[in-house]
Design a protein around this motif. Structure first.
Motif, PDB file in Angstrom:
ATOM      1  N   UNK A 280       0.889  -1.368   0.236  1.00 17.77           N
ATOM      2  CA  UNK A 280       0.047   0.080   0.312  1.00 17.77           C
ATOM      3  C   UNK A 280       0.952   1.392   0.006  1.00 17.77           C
ATOM      4  N   UNK A 281       0.715   2.117  -0.874  1.00 12.13           N
ATOM      5  CA  UNK A 281       1.186   3.427  -0.939  1.00 12.13           C
ATOM      6  C   UNK A 281      -0.120   4.609  -0.613  1.00 12.13           C
ATOM      7  N   UNK A 282       0.444   5.258   0.396  1.00  9.14           N
ATOM      8  CA  UNK A 282      -0.415   6.464   0.874  1.00  9.14           C
ATOM      9  C   UNK A 282       0.130   7.665   0.584  1.00  9.14           C
TER      10      UNK A 282
ATOM     11  N   UNK B  73       0.486  -2.252  -4.795  1.00 10.38           N
ATOM     12  CA  UNK B  73      -0.809  -3.198  -5.202  1.00 10.38           C
ATOM     13  C   UNK B  73      -1.817  -2.395  -4.934  1.00 10.38           C
ATOM     14  N   UNK B  74      -2.081  -1.419  -3.995  1.00  8.36           N
ATOM     15  CA  UNK B  74      -3.051  -0.544  -3.847  1.00  8.36           C
ATOM     16  C   UNK B  74      -2.590   0.704  -3.043  1.00  8.36           C
ATOM     17  N   UNK B  75      -3.423   1.860  -3.430  1.00  8.93           N
ATOM     18  CA  UNK B  75      -2.657   3.072  -3.472  1.00  8.93           C
ATOM     19  C   UNK B  75      -3.956   3.950  -2.709  1.00  8.93           C
ATOM     20  N   UNK B  76      -3.807   4.940  -1.626  1.00  8.25           N
ATOM     21  CA  UNK B  76      -4.639   5.681  -1.016  1.00  8.25           C
ATOM     22  C   UNK B  76      -4.357   7.152  -1.295  1.00  8.25           C
TER      23      UNK B  76
ATOM     24  N   UNK C 169     -11.952   2.313 -11.785  1.00  6.93           N
ATOM     25  CA  UNK C 169     -11.001   2.139 -12.597  1.00  6.93           C
ATOM     26  C   UNK C 169      -9.550   1.672 -12.114  1.00  6.93           C
ATOM     27  N   UNK C 170      -9.439   1.619 -11.037  1.00  6.79           N
ATOM     28  CA  UNK C 170      -7.989   1.153 -10.332  1.00  6.79           C
ATOM     29  C   UNK C 170      -8.085   0.709  -9.014  1.00  6.79           C
ATOM     30  N   UNK C 171      -7.060   0.100  -8.483  1.00  8.38           N
ATOM     31  CA  UNK C 171      -6.961  -0.108  -7.134  1.00  8.38           C
ATOM     32  C   UNK C 171      -6.514   0.866  -6.290  1.00  8.38           C
ATOM     33  N   UNK C 172      -7.102   2.146  -6.636  1.00  9.36           N
ATOM     34  CA  UNK C 172      -6.899   3.507  -5.584  1.00  9.36           C
ATOM     35  C   UNK C 172      -8.054   3.825  -5.108  1.00  9.36           C
TER      36      UNK C 172
END
Length: 472
Positions: free
Chosen positions: A8-10, A135-138, A302-305
C-alpha cells in the motif's frame, strides 16, 4: 532511479493519510506514507486549531467589554495584536510539532518525502529519483485555499487561511470573502479584536445554515459586529498603497467600492489533485477533476486506488477524514491481499462553526417548501433559562423528524451548540425518535433543556396528530 515495492502506498501525511497508513499497517500490509509537504495536517497548521486560538482571544476581549451586564466594571480593554498572534503561532506550532513527532516515530522504510505522481495503475514516482510499485494506493492529498478570480491579480496581498495566521500584527481593517464556517469564524474574531471587518458573500446565509429563521437570526446577530454584505458579487480588486481596493455589486444592483488594509479569501478549499496523474492511474474522472468513487468503501472506479479526507471533497472535517482514512487503509490492505473490502454506512453528518453563538448542522439537510411528512421542532434561546443567566440568549434550534417522530436532522445557532449537536447526532445515529430522546434525563438549569424543548415540541405535535386521527 531508486525502486521500491509496497503493498500500500499512501499519498499525503495529513489526518486522513496518517490514519490510512496506520490502518493498513495494522491490517498486515507493508505500507509507505508519502509526505508531499508542508505537513503537520491542515487542522493543526492552518485550520481548526489556529482559527480557534484566534476566536478564543476575540471571545476574551468581547467578554471583558460585556462584563457590565453582570455589574462588573472593566476600565478599558486594549488589544496587543502581536501578542495575540504570537500566542496563536506558539500554540499552533506546538500542535504541529506533535504531528511531526508522530511522523518521526515511524520507521524510515515506512515514510518518504517528495511530490508523488502516478505513472500507471500500479506505479508512481516520488520526487526525482524514486519509483514506488504498489498493489493498492490511498490518495489523501488534502486541500488548498481557493482564491476568487477578481483577487488573483493581487498576488500575495491576498490572505488565505494558509497565510493569515502569519501576520505580525492585526490589520486596521479587513475584507473577508466568504461567510462559510472559516470566513465567519475569522471575521468575528478579528472584529472582536478591534479590526474593522467587512464580510462579503454571494449567498444569503452565514455559517453553513439554511433553515430560514436561523439564517435570518445569524445575519442579525453577526451583523451587529460586522459590516455584512450578503448576496454581493466582488467585481474587481486593485492594490492601493499598502492596502487593497475592492469593488462590488450588492443585491440592489448598485456598484460600490471600499479600501481595506487586507483582504482574506475564505471561499473554500478544493482538493489537491492536480498534477498527481489520476488519469494515468486509470481512474474515471469527472469534469471537476475528481475521480468517481464509492462513498462508503472509498474505492475509486478504474483502479486499485482509494481516496480519503479533504481530497474527495465529500465531508471535509477532521473526524470524517480520520474515519475515512481508517476505512481506506483497511480496504487498501484488503485489495493488496485480494481480500474483502468493507463498506460501512456513513456517520450522521455533523458540522460545526465555533463563532459566538455557535452554529451546527446535523443529519439530513433542511428542505425548503412542502416538507411532506416532516415535523419540525422549534426552540428560541432568547428566553432559555441558562442562556439568560450567562447573558448569551441568542439564536435557536430547529430539529426535523419524520411522521413517526424518528429524528432526521437539525440546525442550531446558540450557546453550547457544540455539545447539543453531538447529542442530536448520537440520537439520529442510534435511530431514536423525538419522544424517546426527550425522555432522557436532563439536569436543571442547563442548555440541554433547550434541546429538550425542541424535542418535546415534535412529540407534542405527533401526539396531537394521533389524537386527531383517532377522533376522525
Amino acid at each position: 532511479m531508486h525502486e521500491l515495492s509496497y503493498d500500500v502506498a499512501v499519498i499525503g501525511a495529513g489526518t486522513a493519510g496518517i490514519s490510512a497508513h496506520r490502518a493498513a499497517t495494522a491490517a498486515g500490509a507493508r505500507s509507505v506514507l508519502i509526505e508531499q509537504g508542508p505537513g503537520g495536517t491542515t487542522c493543526a497548521r492552518v485550520g481548526c486549531m489556529p482559527s480557534k486560538l484566534l476566536a478564543a482571544a476575540g471571545a476574551r476581549a468581547h467578554d471583558a467589554r460585556q462584563a457590565g451586564l453582570f455589574g462588573v466594571r472593566v476600565a478599558g480593554v486594549s488589544i496587543d495584536g502581536p501578542a495575540v498572534l504570537g500566542r496563536l503561532r506558539a500554540e499552533r506550532d506546538r500542535f504541529v510539532a506533535g504531528v511531526f513527532a508522530g511522523m518521526d516515530a515511524l520507521p524510515e522504510d515506512q515514510r518518504l518525502a517528495g511530490r508523488a505522481r502516478f505513472l500507471d495503475p500500479g506505479t508512481l514516482t516520488v520526487g526525482e529519483d524514486t519509483r514506488v510499485r504498489f498493489r493498492a494506493a490511498v490518495v489523501a492529498t488534502g486541500s488548498s485555499p481557493a482564491v476568487p478570480k477578481p483577487l488573483r491579480a493581487l498576488g500575495d496581498r491576498v490572505l488565505t487561511t494558509d497565510t493569515v495566521f502569519e501576520l505580525p500584527d492585526l490589520p486596521a481593517s479587513l475584507a473577508v470573502l466568504g461567510g462559510g464556517p472559516v470566513g465567519i469564524e475569522i471575521a468575528q474574531a478579528m472584529a472582536r479584536l478591534g479590526v474593522a471587518v467587512s464580510l462579503f458573500d454571494v449567498g444569503a446565509s452565514l455559517a453553513g445554515l439554511s433553515e430560514p429563521d436561523l439564517v435570518e437570526a445569524a445575519a442579525r446577530i453577526f451583523g451587529a459586529e460586522l459590516d455584512l454584505h450578503l448576496q454581493t458579487e466582488i467585481a474587481g480588486a486593485q492594490a492601493v498603497g499598502d492596502g487593497v481596493r475592492l469593488s462590488w455589486t450588492g443585491p440592489d444592483g448598485r456598484p460600490a467600492t471600499g479600501d481595506f488594509s487586507a483582504v482574506l479569501a475564505a471561499t473554500g478549499r478544493p482538493p489537491n489533485l492536480e498534477g498527481i496523474g489520476l488519469a494515468q492511474a486509470g481512474l474515471t474522472l469527472g469534469e471537476d477533476g475528481l475521480p468517481a468513487f464509492d462513498a462508503r468503501s472509498l474505492v475509486c472506479a478504474g483502479g486499485p486506488i482509494l481516496i480519503a479526507g479533504d481530497a474527495n471533497a465529500a465531508r471535509p472535517v477532521l473526524h470524517e477524514a480520520s474515519r475515512q482514512g481508517g476505512i481506506a487503509g483497511r480496504n487498501a490492505a484488503a485489495l493488496a491481499a485480494s481480500g474483502r473490502i468493507e463498506a460501512p454506512e456513513p456517520w450522521t453528518r455533523l458540522a460545526m462553526v465555533f463563532t459566538h453563538p455557535q452554529a451546527a448542522v446535523v443529519g439530513a439537510p433542511y428542505e425548503a417548501g412542502p416538507s411532506g411528512d416532516r415535523i419540525v421542532g422549534r426552540m428560541d434561546f432568547s428566553d432559555q433559562g441558562r442562556a439568560r443567566v450567562e447573558g448569551v440568549n441568542h439564536g435557536g434550534i430547529r430539529i426535523w423528524a419524520d411522521g413517526a417522530g424518528r429524528l432526521l436532522g437539525g440546525e442550531m445557532l446558540g450557546p453550547g451548540v457544540e455539545h447539543l449537536a453531538h447529542l442530536l447526532a448520537y440520537a439520529i445515529q442510534d435511530g431514536l425518535d423525538a419522544q424517546a430522546m426527550a425522555e432522557r434525563p436532563v439536569y436543571h438549569p442547563t442548555l440541554e433543556e433547550g434541546l429538550g424543548t425542541a424535542l418535546s415540541h415534535i412529540a407534542h405535535r405527533i401526539d396531537k396528530m394521533r389524537r386527531g386521527s383517532m377522533r376522525s
